[in-house]
Design a protein around this motif. Structure first.
Motif, short mmCIF file in Angstrom:
data_model
loop_
_atom_site.label_atom_id
_atom_site.label_comp_id
_atom_site.label_asym_id
_atom_site.label_seq_id
_atom_site.Cartn_x
_atom_site.Cartn_y
_atom_site.Cartn_z
N GLU A 62 -55.06 -51.32 -43.59
CA GLU A 62 -53.99 -52.02 -43.68
C GLU A 62 -53.27 -51.93 -45.14
O GLU A 62 -54.26 -52.13 -46.13
CB GLU A 62 -53.55 -53.29 -43.07
CG GLU A 62 -54.05 -53.50 -41.65
CD GLU A 62 -53.96 -54.84 -41.29
OE1 GLU A 62 -54.13 -55.07 -40.10
OE2 GLU A 62 -53.43 -55.69 -41.95
N VAL A 63 -52.15 -51.84 -45.46
CA VAL A 63 -51.50 -52.09 -46.75
C VAL A 63 -50.34 -52.75 -46.67
O VAL A 63 -49.89 -53.07 -45.52
CB VAL A 63 -51.10 -50.58 -47.48
CG1 VAL A 63 -52.29 -49.62 -47.46
CG2 VAL A 63 -50.13 -49.91 -46.61
N SER A 64 -50.05 -53.25 -47.72
CA SER A 64 -48.59 -54.25 -47.85
C SER A 64 -47.77 -53.38 -48.95
O SER A 64 -48.23 -52.78 -50.04
CB SER A 64 -48.97 -55.62 -48.37
OG SER A 64 -49.74 -56.30 -47.12
N THR A 65 -46.31 -53.63 -48.75
CA THR A 65 -45.65 -52.84 -49.81
C THR A 65 -44.44 -53.89 -50.30
O THR A 65 -44.12 -54.88 -49.57
CB THR A 65 -44.94 -51.58 -49.17
OG1 THR A 65 -43.80 -52.05 -48.28
CG2 THR A 65 -45.94 -50.70 -48.83
N GLY A 66 -43.98 -53.78 -51.51
CA GLY A 66 -42.81 -54.54 -51.86
C GLY A 66 -42.29 -53.95 -52.99
O GLY A 66 -42.91 -52.72 -53.49
N SER A 67 -40.93 -53.89 -53.13
CA SER A 67 -40.24 -53.31 -54.33
C SER A 67 -39.07 -53.91 -54.76
O SER A 67 -38.53 -54.92 -54.30
CB SER A 67 -39.86 -51.51 -53.64
OG SER A 67 -38.98 -51.92 -52.58
N TRP A 68 -38.44 -53.33 -56.03
CA TRP A 68 -37.11 -53.78 -56.44
C TRP A 68 -36.62 -52.85 -57.06
O TRP A 68 -37.38 -51.75 -57.94
CB TRP A 68 -37.37 -55.02 -56.96
CG TRP A 68 -38.06 -55.22 -58.40
CD1 TRP A 68 -39.28 -55.24 -58.51
CD2 TRP A 68 -37.58 -54.64 -59.75
NE1 TRP A 68 -39.87 -55.03 -59.85
CE2 TRP A 68 -38.69 -54.99 -60.69
CE3 TRP A 68 -36.39 -54.25 -60.31
CZ2 TRP A 68 -38.73 -54.70 -61.96
CZ3 TRP A 68 -36.31 -53.95 -61.61
CH2 TRP A 68 -37.46 -54.26 -62.67
N MET A 69 -35.65 -52.66 -57.46
CA MET A 69 -34.69 -51.59 -58.16
C MET A 69 -33.48 -52.03 -58.86
O MET A 69 -33.00 -53.17 -58.54
CB MET A 69 -34.29 -50.59 -57.30
CG MET A 69 -33.76 -49.10 -57.72
SD MET A 69 -33.42 -47.88 -56.65
CE MET A 69 -32.62 -48.55 -55.48
N GLY A 70 -33.26 -51.74 -60.07
CA GLY A 70 -32.09 -52.07 -60.77
C GLY A 70 -30.67 -52.11 -59.75
O GLY A 70 -30.57 -50.87 -59.24
N LYS A 71 -29.89 -53.10 -60.37
CA LYS A 71 -28.59 -53.00 -59.54
C LYS A 71 -27.73 -51.83 -59.28
O LYS A 71 -27.40 -51.29 -58.65
CB LYS A 71 -27.80 -54.15 -59.73
CG LYS A 71 -26.82 -54.63 -58.51
CD LYS A 71 -26.27 -55.90 -59.01
CE LYS A 71 -25.40 -56.67 -57.68
NZ LYS A 71 -24.46 -55.72 -57.36
N ARG A 72 -27.77 -51.21 -60.73
CA ARG A 72 -27.01 -50.06 -60.80
C ARG A 72 -27.58 -48.70 -60.16
O ARG A 72 -26.80 -47.92 -60.18
CB ARG A 72 -26.64 -49.63 -62.47
CG ARG A 72 -28.00 -49.07 -63.04
CD ARG A 72 -27.70 -48.96 -64.59
NE ARG A 72 -28.79 -48.35 -65.36
CZ ARG A 72 -29.81 -49.33 -66.04
NH1 ARG A 72 -29.73 -50.46 -66.02
NH2 ARG A 72 -30.68 -48.44 -66.82
N PHE A 73 -28.50 -48.88 -59.65
CA PHE A 73 -29.40 -47.63 -59.18
C PHE A 73 -29.07 -47.65 -57.71
O PHE A 73 -29.59 -46.97 -56.60
CB PHE A 73 -30.69 -47.23 -59.44
CG PHE A 73 -30.83 -47.28 -61.11
CD1 PHE A 73 -30.46 -46.08 -61.50
CD2 PHE A 73 -31.51 -48.32 -61.68
CE1 PHE A 73 -30.60 -45.97 -62.97
CE2 PHE A 73 -31.60 -48.14 -63.07
CZ PHE A 73 -31.43 -46.89 -63.69
N GLN A 74 -28.87 -48.91 -57.04
CA GLN A 74 -28.59 -49.30 -55.68
C GLN A 74 -27.66 -48.33 -54.95
O GLN A 74 -26.60 -48.39 -55.53
CB GLN A 74 -28.89 -50.83 -55.40
CG GLN A 74 -29.98 -51.33 -55.97
CD GLN A 74 -29.97 -53.01 -55.85
OE1 GLN A 74 -28.92 -53.40 -55.24
NE2 GLN A 74 -30.76 -53.54 -56.85
N GLY A 75 -27.88 -48.39 -53.69
CA GLY A 75 -26.65 -47.78 -52.58
C GLY A 75 -27.00 -46.37 -52.53
O GLY A 75 -26.05 -45.91 -51.58
N GLY A 76 -27.65 -45.60 -53.18
CA GLY A 76 -27.85 -44.14 -52.93
C GLY A 76 -28.86 -43.72 -52.17
O GLY A 76 -29.32 -42.55 -52.27
N GLY A 77 -29.91 -44.60 -51.57
CA GLY A 77 -31.07 -44.16 -50.87
C GLY A 77 -32.12 -44.14 -51.66
O GLY A 77 -33.36 -43.63 -50.89
N LEU A 78 -32.12 -44.39 -52.79
CA LEU A 78 -33.36 -44.18 -53.75
C LEU A 78 -34.44 -45.15 -53.33
O LEU A 78 -35.78 -45.24 -53.56
CB LEU A 78 -32.96 -44.31 -55.21
CG LEU A 78 -32.39 -43.07 -55.63
CD1 LEU A 78 -31.79 -43.37 -57.19
CD2 LEU A 78 -32.85 -41.74 -55.57
N GLY A 79 -33.87 -46.59 -53.06
CA GLY A 79 -34.97 -47.45 -52.69
C GLY A 79 -35.75 -47.07 -51.55
O GLY A 79 -36.84 -47.22 -51.32
#
Length: 210
Positions: free
Chosen positions: A105-122
């Protein structure tokens, strides 16, 4: 033996390159966080670390990632991948495990700068580590979590095949919130048309899968 075999590991997707954190990349990551990660009235994290970045200049962030790197062990590990788009750091994608050889089993978590959000990169970041875990490490289950009201994160999870696996209450800013646990079985993973490219795994695969 290589003193730090993770330095060879690279994940590549159609638009991103993910490498385990290094000091130069972490300093760049701090600047991404200072520019904003989420709306100020919201708190998407169990630990409200974004409330502290402006006050300490990112000192706490750097210590956290240094601590994760220094405590890496074969049966209890976390890889914090720096995600880069067009050569610049845009966020962090974590994958972690305990007793992976027995539990798979693995666990994942992430975050991304707000200006990069909304384009599917996350989404692309998360797919990269899911394919890495399922196809290259042999994981059977991936776990994640998000606030009940974090609609963007929960939509991504649902799209990829996650199901709810219980919840817990937490109060990162002193107000009760519901934290939803999520589970994805390898057989239920909704895959894209592309596959992640993995380089440099041979040097660290024994550490990660023991």
């Amino acid at each position: 033996m290589d003193p730090w075999p993770l330095r060879h590991l690279v994940l590549r997707t159609p638009r991103l390159e993910l490498r385990p954190d290094d000091d130069e990349g972490l300093f760049e990551l701090v600047e991404v966080a200072k520019d904003g990660v989420h709306d100020p009235e919201d708190m998407p994290f169990l630990v409200p670390w974004t409330d502290w970045v402006a006050g300490d200049g990112g000192f706490g962030m750097i210590k956290h990632y240094w601590g994760a790197r220094s405590s890496f062990a074969a049966k209890d590990w976390a890889i914090n991948f720096l995600a880069r788009h067009e050569g610049g750091v845009i966020g962090m994608q974590e994958v972690s495990a305990r007793d992976f050889g027995a539990l798979r089993e693995v666990s994942t978590g992430s975050w991304m700068g707000k200006r990069f959000q909304g384009g599917g990169l996350g989404t692309e970041m998360r797919i990269a580590v899911l394919q890495f875990a399922f196809d290259h490490l042999g994981a059977n289950i991936a776990r994640s979590a998000a606030w009940l009201g974090n609609h963007a994160s929960n939509r991504v999870s649902e799209k990829l095949g996650y199901v709810h696996d219980g919840s817990m209450a937490a109060a990162p800013r002193g107000k009760r919130l519901e934290h939803v646990r999520l589970r994805l079985d390898a057989a239920d993973f909704v895959r894209p048309e592309w596959s992640v490219e993995v380089e440099g795994l041979a040097e660290s695969v024994d550490l990660l899968t023991s």
